[in-house]
Design a protein around this motif. Sequence first.
Motif, PDB file in Angstrom:
ATOM      1  N   PHE A 125       0.822  -1.211   0.000  1.00  0.00           N
ATOM      2  CA  PHE A 125       0.000   0.000   0.000  1.00  0.00           C
ATOM      3  C   PHE A 125       0.859   1.265   0.000  1.00  0.00           C
ATOM      4  O   PHE A 125       0.521   2.256  -0.628  1.00  0.00           O
ATOM      5  CB  PHE A 125      -0.920   0.015   1.237  1.00  0.00           C
ATOM      6  N   THR A 126       1.960   1.205   0.718  1.00  0.00           N
ATOM      7  CA  THR A 126       2.783   2.401   0.875  1.00  0.00           C
ATOM      8  C   THR A 126       4.216   2.010   1.200  1.00  0.00           C
ATOM      9  O   THR A 126       4.491   0.880   1.617  1.00  0.00           O
ATOM     10  CB  THR A 126       2.219   3.289   2.013  1.00  0.00           C
ATOM     11  N   THR A 127       5.147   2.958   0.987  1.00  0.00           N
ATOM     12  CA  THR A 127       6.515   2.733   1.477  1.00  0.00           C
ATOM     13  C   THR A 127       6.492   2.811   3.000  1.00  0.00           C
ATOM     14  O   THR A 127       5.600   3.427   3.586  1.00  0.00           O
ATOM     15  CB  THR A 127       7.490   3.795   0.926  1.00  0.00           C
ATOM     16  N   THR A 128       7.472   2.186   3.626  1.00  0.00           N
ATOM     17  CA  THR A 128       7.459   2.090   5.089  1.00  0.00           C
ATOM     18  C   THR A 128       8.811   2.456   5.681  1.00  0.00           C
ATOM     19  O   THR A 128       9.844   2.331   5.014  1.00  0.00           O
ATOM     20  CB  THR A 128       7.052   0.663   5.521  1.00  0.00           C
ATOM     21  N   LEU A 129       8.779   2.936   6.909  1.00  0.00           N
ATOM     22  CA  LEU A 129      10.025   3.162   7.654  1.00  0.00           C
ATOM     23  C   LEU A 129      10.204   2.113   8.734  1.00  0.00           C
ATOM     24  O   LEU A 129      11.078   2.201   9.578  1.00  0.00           O
ATOM     25  CB  LEU A 129      10.040   4.571   8.266  1.00  0.00           C
ATOM     26  N   ASP A 130       9.366   1.073   8.657  1.00  0.00           N
ATOM     27  CA  ASP A 130       9.339   0.006   9.659  1.00  0.00           C
ATOM     28  C   ASP A 130      10.557  -0.907   9.534  1.00  0.00           C
ATOM     29  O   ASP A 130      10.970  -1.276   8.439  1.00  0.00           O
ATOM     30  CB  ASP A 130       8.036  -0.797   9.456  1.00  0.00           C
ATOM     31  N   ILE A 131      11.130  -1.289  10.679  1.00  0.00           N
ATOM     32  CA  ILE A 131      12.287  -2.198  10.724  1.00  0.00           C
ATOM     33  C   ILE A 131      11.945  -3.352  11.663  1.00  0.00           C
ATOM     34  O   ILE A 131      11.292  -3.162  12.691  1.00  0.00           O
ATOM     35  CB  ILE A 131      13.553  -1.506  11.302  1.00  0.00           C
ATOM     36  N   GLU A 132      12.416  -4.545  11.313  1.00  0.00           N
ATOM     37  CA  GLU A 132      12.317  -5.667  12.242  1.00  0.00           C
ATOM     38  C   GLU A 132      13.554  -6.544  12.088  1.00  0.00           C
ATOM     39  O   GLU A 132      14.286  -6.441  11.099  1.00  0.00           O
ATOM     40  CB  GLU A 132      11.033  -6.472  12.041  1.00  0.00           C
ATOM     41  N   CYS A 133      13.782  -7.391  13.088  1.00  0.00           N
ATOM     42  CA  CYS A 133      14.956  -8.255  13.023  1.00  0.00           C
ATOM     43  C   CYS A 133      14.594  -9.669  13.460  1.00  0.00           C
ATOM     44  O   CYS A 133      13.639  -9.879  14.211  1.00  0.00           O
ATOM     45  CB  CYS A 133      16.102  -7.710  13.858  1.00  0.00           C
ATOM     46  N   PHE A 134      15.385 -10.624  12.945  1.00  0.00           N
ATOM     47  CA  PHE A 134      15.169 -12.040  13.238  1.00  0.00           C
ATOM     48  C   PHE A 134      16.376 -12.579  13.982  1.00  0.00           C
ATOM     49  O   PHE A 134      17.517 -12.389  13.571  1.00  0.00           O
ATOM     50  CB  PHE A 134      14.962 -12.822  11.940  1.00  0.00           C
ATOM     51  N   ASP A 135      16.109 -13.253  15.094  1.00  0.00           N
ATOM     52  CA  ASP A 135      17.146 -13.907  15.886  1.00  0.00           C
ATOM     53  C   ASP A 135      16.987 -15.410  15.695  1.00  0.00           C
ATOM     54  O   ASP A 135      15.997 -15.998  16.118  1.00  0.00           O
ATOM     55  CB  ASP A 135      16.993 -13.531  17.359  1.00  0.00           C
ATOM     56  N   VAL A 136      17.967 -16.021  15.042  1.00  0.00           N
ATOM     57  CA  VAL A 136      17.825 -17.437  14.700  1.00  0.00           C
ATOM     58  C   VAL A 136      17.803 -18.315  15.947  1.00  0.00           C
ATOM     59  O   VAL A 136      17.139 -19.364  15.968  1.00  0.00           O
ATOM     60  CB  VAL A 136      18.937 -17.879  13.724  1.00  0.00           C
ATOM     61  N   GLU A 137      18.504 -17.904  17.004  1.00  0.00           N
ATOM     62  CA  GLU A 137      18.514 -18.711  18.230  1.00  0.00           C
ATOM     63  C   GLU A 137      17.157 -18.672  18.920  1.00  0.00           C
ATOM     64  O   GLU A 137      16.660 -19.684  19.412  1.00  0.00           O
ATOM     65  CB  GLU A 137      19.608 -18.225  19.177  1.00  0.00           C
ATOM     66  N   ALA A 138      16.551 -17.484  18.946  1.00  0.00           N
ATOM     67  CA  ALA A 138      15.221 -17.367  19.562  1.00  0.00           C
ATOM     68  C   ALA A 138      14.133 -17.844  18.605  1.00  0.00           C
ATOM     69  O   ALA A 138      13.022 -18.186  19.030  1.00  0.00           O
ATOM     70  CB  ALA A 138      14.959 -15.922  19.970  1.00  0.00           C
ATOM     71  N   GLY A 139      14.448 -17.840  17.297  1.00  0.00           N
ATOM     72  CA  GLY A 139      13.472 -18.290  16.301  1.00  0.00           C
ATOM     73  C   GLY A 139      12.309 -17.344  16.133  1.00  0.00           C
ATOM     74  O   GLY A 139      11.191 -17.765  15.815  1.00  0.00           O
TER      75      GLY A 139
END
Length: 567
Positions: free
Chosen positions: A517-531
């Motif tokens: 729908f729109t461009t975003t400034l949202d960031i997220e991260c993935f931790d493989v140990e925590a899954g």
Amino acid sequence: MNQNSSVCNELRLEQQLCDAVIKVDNVEFHAHKVILCNYSSYFRALFTHWSTPDSRVFDIPNVSPDMMKLIIEFAYTGFVPVTQDNIQELFIAADRFNVKGIIQACSDFLEEQLAPQNCIGIWWFTDVYYNPELKHKAFIFMLNHFEEVAATSEEFLLLSLEELVKIIENDQLNVKKETTVFEAILRWIAHASEERREYISLLLSNVRLALMSPEYIIDSVSENELVKASEECRPILLKTLEAMLDLRTRRYSDSVFCNSLARPRLPPAILLAVGGWSGGSSTNGIEAYDVRADRWVNVTNNNVEAPRAYHGAAFLNGSLYCVGGFDSVEQFSTVHRFDLVTHIWQEVAPMHSSRCYVSVTVMDGYIYAMGGYDGHDRLETAERYLPSTNQWTLIAPMHEQRSDASCTILHGKVYICGGFNGTECLSTAECYNPETDQWSLIASMGNRRSGIGVIAYADHVFAVGGFNGTSRLRTAEAYNPHTDTWHAVPSMLNPRSNFGIAVIDDRLFVVGGFNGFTTTLDIECFDVEAGEWSDVRDMEISRSALSCCVVYGLPNMAEYAAPRPSL
């Protein structure tokens, strides 16, 4: 050795035209005064001020014949063999006779030999034999490798209180967890417990206690025998709990930077988000993410690079490279280099093809640029750039035309996945072996993905998000190169395509993008140990079609981190 030096050395060896005899323990070295004066201010003073013009024989005490031989040979040849066995004696002799060339050679050798087990010893050595540049490098090495230094170095246990405080109070101290610092000071105290136990409160006040978990503070810090026995530690623990509460209630407040117990240390690496599509046009904005402070900093340079989107960004040899891209009018073949230390932009050699929607990565000192769109066709061609020659060289073409794909490096190979071939979004993937200059198709992904993010993480190739021809995706999958198979991994919190992707601090980050729908400034991260995926602080600029890279090893890293005011 140039011709003049060679002639002078032959004359020395033949004892021709020599006007000085250097005597060391009854060993004589014939030489020419003017040659020695050229390399050593000591000999210049000896020949012009400390002796008469007709003096010919000079007794030099407190130096071995072996060292004097090396010094004189260096004066004639410009070369000195520095070894593990002679380094200390040679450095001391060069320092005494002020032979700057040998001092530099010794410093270079010691710098190459820096290791967690000897960096403190080299740091001490430069206290006795003044060499501020080597002293600084040894100290920075110590900060950068503190975890290993504290755990394995016997020299660490011999630090003075003042030296230990200087190390642990430094913002540049590189530790993934602040608990490492606390455990290091306990190890230091235990080495001479009776005389050092009284220092626990002073040392504790220089640990960023509020960055630890409440459980660790309660179970390990407050219950420690040294801490419990010290009345001075109690107010420190109370201030720590107050700082922890402040951190949780005012997460982004600048007050944390002014609290010595909560102040984040400088990160060893910074994530850059470069360019992209924002507000209906391309942007030249560059933001830097400080992972330790969870802050984005606008570092857009005033000597601005032209706005571009759908480009590639790469970090190599202290510089940021912007490769190809699009400015809403033109597809670029141009490449610009930004020196992260001098802050100067420079245009370097262009690619063979214009490439927007290009896939870019770095391996073995080369920048690779693959596929893309030149304004007419989706490309299967690929090329690589070598900074030392400022040249792009074509490599074997891929099996498929790919624009809007993404690529990464794993185990010495380039992997490229997904993209758009002009007709459909792709699920195919392939890898490039630079030793054979060949592309090989690998197992296809479980989903078609254009505008995908691809990154090496946890010994796998991760393929994240993208567009399948119908909708933006949250899903992610990982490729095992040992079994040539893909498997599903946890989905992102939000769907996105054309985003930045990078691994920093042992986590996989996805940055901005288009959510359908729109461009975003949202960031997220993935931790493989925590899954699991978790939210990260948003960028300042909402954008898609950006490119991310991780920069490290900069002497001015603080310029790209969240500002930390002096305490």
